[in-house]
Design an enzyme around this catalytic site. Sequence first.
Site, PDB file in Angstrom:
ATOM      1  N   GLY A  13       0.820  -1.201   0.000  1.00  0.00           N
ATOM      2  CA  GLY A  13       0.000   0.000   0.000  1.00  0.00           C
ATOM      3  C   GLY A  13       0.854   1.251   0.000  1.00  0.00           C
ATOM      4  O   GLY A  13       2.091   1.198   0.046  1.00  0.00           O
ATOM      5  N   PHE A  14       0.201   2.378  -0.028  1.00  0.00           N
ATOM      6  CA  PHE A  14       0.872   3.678  -0.101  1.00  0.00           C
ATOM      7  C   PHE A  14       1.837   3.880   1.070  1.00  0.00           C
ATOM      8  O   PHE A  14       3.060   4.046   0.889  1.00  0.00           O
ATOM      9  CB  PHE A  14      -0.200   4.763  -0.157  1.00  0.00           C
ATOM     10  CG  PHE A  14       0.272   6.170   0.045  1.00  0.00           C
ATOM     11  CD1 PHE A  14       1.457   6.616  -0.505  1.00  0.00           C
ATOM     12  CD2 PHE A  14      -0.502   7.065   0.778  1.00  0.00           C
ATOM     13  CE1 PHE A  14       1.879   7.935  -0.320  1.00  0.00           C
ATOM     14  CE2 PHE A  14      -0.104   8.383   0.957  1.00  0.00           C
ATOM     15  CZ  PHE A  14       1.093   8.805   0.414  1.00  0.00           C
ATOM     16  N   ILE A  15       1.309   3.834   2.281  1.00  0.00           N
ATOM     17  CA  ILE A  15       2.147   4.056   3.454  1.00  0.00           C
ATOM     18  C   ILE A  15       3.074   2.864   3.680  1.00  0.00           C
ATOM     19  O   ILE A  15       4.261   3.028   4.010  1.00  0.00           O
ATOM     20  CB  ILE A  15       1.274   4.315   4.694  1.00  0.00           C
ATOM     21  CG1 ILE A  15       0.463   5.597   4.509  1.00  0.00           C
ATOM     22  CG2 ILE A  15       2.119   4.409   5.961  1.00  0.00           C
ATOM     23  CD1 ILE A  15      -0.635   5.796   5.540  1.00  0.00           C
ATOM     24  N   TYR A 155     -16.296   3.126   8.496  1.00  0.00           N
ATOM     25  CA  TYR A 155     -14.832   3.012   8.455  1.00  0.00           C
ATOM     26  C   TYR A 155     -14.231   3.476   9.779  1.00  0.00           C
ATOM     27  O   TYR A 155     -13.427   2.761  10.406  1.00  0.00           O
ATOM     28  CB  TYR A 155     -14.276   3.848   7.305  1.00  0.00           C
ATOM     29  CG  TYR A 155     -12.805   4.143   7.431  1.00  0.00           C
ATOM     30  CD1 TYR A 155     -11.858   3.124   7.327  1.00  0.00           C
ATOM     31  CD2 TYR A 155     -12.347   5.447   7.667  1.00  0.00           C
ATOM     32  CE1 TYR A 155     -10.504   3.394   7.453  1.00  0.00           C
ATOM     33  CE2 TYR A 155     -11.003   5.723   7.791  1.00  0.00           C
ATOM     34  CZ  TYR A 155     -10.084   4.698   7.682  1.00  0.00           C
ATOM     35  OH  TYR A 155      -8.745   4.971   7.817  1.00  0.00           O
ATOM     36  N   LYS A 159     -12.164   1.337  12.843  1.00  0.00           N
ATOM     37  CA  LYS A 159     -10.810   1.676  13.299  1.00  0.00           C
ATOM     38  C   LYS A 159     -10.793   1.979  14.802  1.00  0.00           C
ATOM     39  O   LYS A 159      -9.854   1.601  15.512  1.00  0.00           O
ATOM     40  CB  LYS A 159     -10.265   2.868  12.504  1.00  0.00           C
ATOM     41  CG  LYS A 159     -10.114   2.602  11.017  1.00  0.00           C
ATOM     42  CD  LYS A 159      -9.184   1.431  10.727  1.00  0.00           C
ATOM     43  CE  LYS A 159      -7.733   1.799  10.802  1.00  0.00           C
ATOM     44  NZ  LYS A 159      -6.834   0.691  10.411  1.00  0.00           N
TER      45      LYS A 159
END
Length: 341
Positions: A13-15, A155, A159
């Site tokens: 993924g991005f991070i 979402y 979390k």
Amino acid sequence: MSQKTVLVTGSSGFIGYHLCRRLLADGFRVVGVDNLSDYYSVQLKQDRQEMLEQHPDFSVINRSIEEPGLMMELFAAHEPAYVVHLAAQAGVRYSIENPRSYLESNITGTFEILEAARAHPPRHMLLASTSSAFGANTQMPYQETQRADHQMSFYAATKKATENMAHSYAHLFDLPVTMFRFFTVYGPWGRPDMALFKFTKAILEGKPIDVYNFGDMQRDFTFVTDLVEAIRLLMDVIPERPANGVVPEGDSLSPVAPHRVVNIGNSESVRLTAFIEAIEAATGRKADQNLMPIQAGDVPATWADAALLNRLTGYSPQTSVPEGVARFVSWYREYYHTVPS
């Protein structure tokens, strides 16, 4: 080798990609897990992963973290000293359309990781949360010690649930856990569903951009390398159960568990209009703005108080929005072979 091993979920993924690069540069052995989901461009994820795979100390398993027994198997085989759990179904708006994917990835997936850590305890577990966990809070800048009980999207609710799940495991099994709440991360190799990516693409193609809440939005934009630096430093700040339940003032450390929540943000709330102006400056083109009402589940503003991060690590994110946006636009042009006007 196990003392130098980091297990990173969401590694493609991005991070995750940026974090794995940093960990490999620091001499760690990195075991990645990523199912290469099709929520956004699989090709983009594969390109990130292929670059990581060029490093001899990186290996990856392309399977889903919620798969029963997978995380237990990986923890047993690799005995990671550190675990950085980034894998999740992301996106506020998509959680309205497909909530089950959030339940499976965010809740069940995190449960599998916690159970594996219970059986094979790492030195430190670091789990990604989100600024969306602050929900309906209006007192800003957001502080980790504020209550966060009114999430405004499924979402965000999933979390926040992972924060609570991790706290229970930290308390019951003495597992050191740091939860970090991200604030609108952006930068090269970013996600195509994020505003910067969508705006840059549309502006370069001469198409209008959808600007929600009629532009009256503010975000604490955090450049990805600043975020990665903060995570890397927090790996070495291992929470301990406080003696006699006494927690230092301003610390989010639990009074009954080695569990802490840390904001990672730029400590500056930037208006969306200013963000768009930075994109216009970087692309050399004017945006055609389609002003629209705020979307369901969204919040009008975010702003991090990152004082705890600074106290724990001595670090504060530094990259300005104009600088960070320019670096993203430069990457975008190179990756997609667009020619400056």
